[in-house]
Design a protein around this motif. Structure first.
Motif: not given
Length: 189
Positions: A95, A119, A126-129, A143, A145
């Motif tokens: 990351e 993020c 970009d992986r959003n949670y 979540q 991607d």
């Protein structure tokens, strides 16, 4: 005649705006990623304290902190008593950066009293949670991607397609009324 020409000019602009809004929602994965209900914490009144990917820490009104390590996959017995929140963010070697704000605006969810997002940026994705706590005490995870290399193409395509989709019917309506005017003048003469 002037109103028809104005209608013909405004229609593609409106189409481009709607195309942009629709492609933004598609780009942010609002249609392909849903809110996921995770197991309810062992206490009733909670506050979302921290997160790290699909792990979340919550604190009860009695000051006790619990930890759910795999919120997206765990279904039963997921919550563990925690002595506190570790130093965050935990950045993995692959990351490039982790931010305390989401990569994308979260989709709508009703009766939310608390939200927290993160993020995780990698080279191509970009992986959003995002976690949201509702009034009833349930916690939801969203979540998504977000693929960066396609986002500008999706946006431009949405704007262009929206303009075309609104322009063609407007042009047909314009031509139809022009034909009616021409026929009525011809009948009068």
């Amino acid at each position: 005649m002037k109103r028809r020409v104005l209608f013909l000019l405004v229609a593609p602009i409106l189409g481009a705006v709607f195309g942009y809004l629709f492609s933004s929602a598609m780009n942010y994965r609002w249609f392909s990623s849903n809110w996921q209900l995770i197991e309810k914490p062992p206490m009733n009144s909670v506050l979302l304290v921290a997160l790290s990917a699909d792990s979340v820490w919550v604190k009860g009104d009695n000051g006790v902190t619990y930890y759910n390590k795999n919120s997206s996959t765990c279904t039963k017995g997921c919550w563990q008593l925690s002595s506190g929140v570790p130093s965050l963010p935990i950045v993995e070697p692959y990351e490039s950066m982790v931010t305390q704000t989401g990569c994308a605006p979260i989709p709508p969810l009703s009766n939310v009293v608390d939200s927290i997002s993160e993020c995780r940026r990698e080279m191509w994705v970009d992986r959003n949670y995002s976690y949201s706590l509702r009034k009833d005490g349930n916690i939801y995870l969203w979540q998504a991607d977000l693929y960066k290399e396609w986002s500008s193409m999706v946006m431009l395509s949405g704007i262009f397609n929206g303009a075309i989709i609104f322009f063609i019917p407007a042009l047909l309506i314009f031509l139809f009324f022009e034909l009616l005017d021409w026929l009525s003048k011809r009948v009068r003469n």
